[in-house]
Design a protein around this motif. Structure first.
Motif: not given
Length: 238
Positions: A48-52
């Motif tokens: 459920e984690d996202y990175v930019v």
């Protein structure tokens, strides 16, 4: 994350295998680099984690765009944030003149859109910590929830974000008609459910939650060694 290669390598060793990782560097100042590392924990639900993490050229300016979006009961909402939050920030007409106000408005607009799209995006929500590096000289950090930004200058670490804990915002939550539970063996929770006092989404709890970000500006100079953005999975677990 922006920082030195050895910091990135040390974190890779600590965080384990099967990561989604990458790196890059500024075209304006070659010694300004970034790396990111994303790995699923032991929870029995999908990631459920996202990175930019990217540098972006805007006319004559360079922007470093960095973020951690930590979802709860949702992967659609942090994915939506990954795609839309920076776009909304940069579309604010006064971004270059007053980036702090632009970030605040964009956070609010983005959360309103998420709530309007609740049927498609589902329940749950997401914390966020974002950092915008402007021409390798000025850093704009914002957060809702408990994902953190920490800067190190001359060997001294300083937290730039604020952990939005239910216990520290009890008065505000109760003023909006909610309550903070504090059961033995558990962390404080808004209405007995959510362990953070501010987040994107969470439509069922929104009457008692805030999405107002904490925003801080920081000058980046030769004393700046590195900056780390990470979710509570790093700060509170690892």
């Amino acid at each position: 994350m922006i920082g030195k290669r050895e910091i990135f390598n040390k974190m890779k060793k600590v965080l384990g295998s099967s990561p989604d990782s990458g790196k890059g560097k500024s075209k304006m100042k070659k010694h300004v680099t970034h790396g990111y590392h994303l790995v699923k924990g032991k929870a029995g639900h999908p990631m459920e984690d996202y990175v930019v993490a990217q540098f972006k050229q805007v006319d004559e300016n360079e922007l470093g765009l960095f973020a951690i979006f930590d979802g709860h009961l949702s992967h659609e909402i942090p994915d939506f944030l990954r795609t839309h939050l920076f776009e909304n920030i940069l579309n604010e007409p006064n971004f270059w003149q007053d980036p702090e106000s632009a970030v605040r408005r964009a956070y609010c607009i983005t959360d309103t859109t998420i709530l309007e799209k609740a049927v498609d995006l589902g329940k749950g929500g997401s914390t966020a910590v974002t950092a915008i590096l402007i021409n390798c000289e000025k850093l704009v950090v914002a957060n809702v929830g408990d994902s953190r930004a920490v800067i190190c200058k001359n060997g001294v670490a300083k937290q730039l974000s604020v952990d939005h804990e239910p216990s520290s915002e009890r008065e505000h939550i109760e003023g909006r008609g909610g309550f903070v539970s504090n059961f033995p063996g558990d962390v404080p929770r808004v209405d007995g459910q959510l362990a953070v006092a501010r987040a994107f989404g969470d439509k069922s709890l929104k009457m008692h939650l805030s999405s107002e970000p904490h925003v801080v500006m920081e000058t980046i100079d030769d004393d700046t060694e590195f900056i780390i953005l990470a979710s509570d999975g790093l700060w509170k677990v690892i």
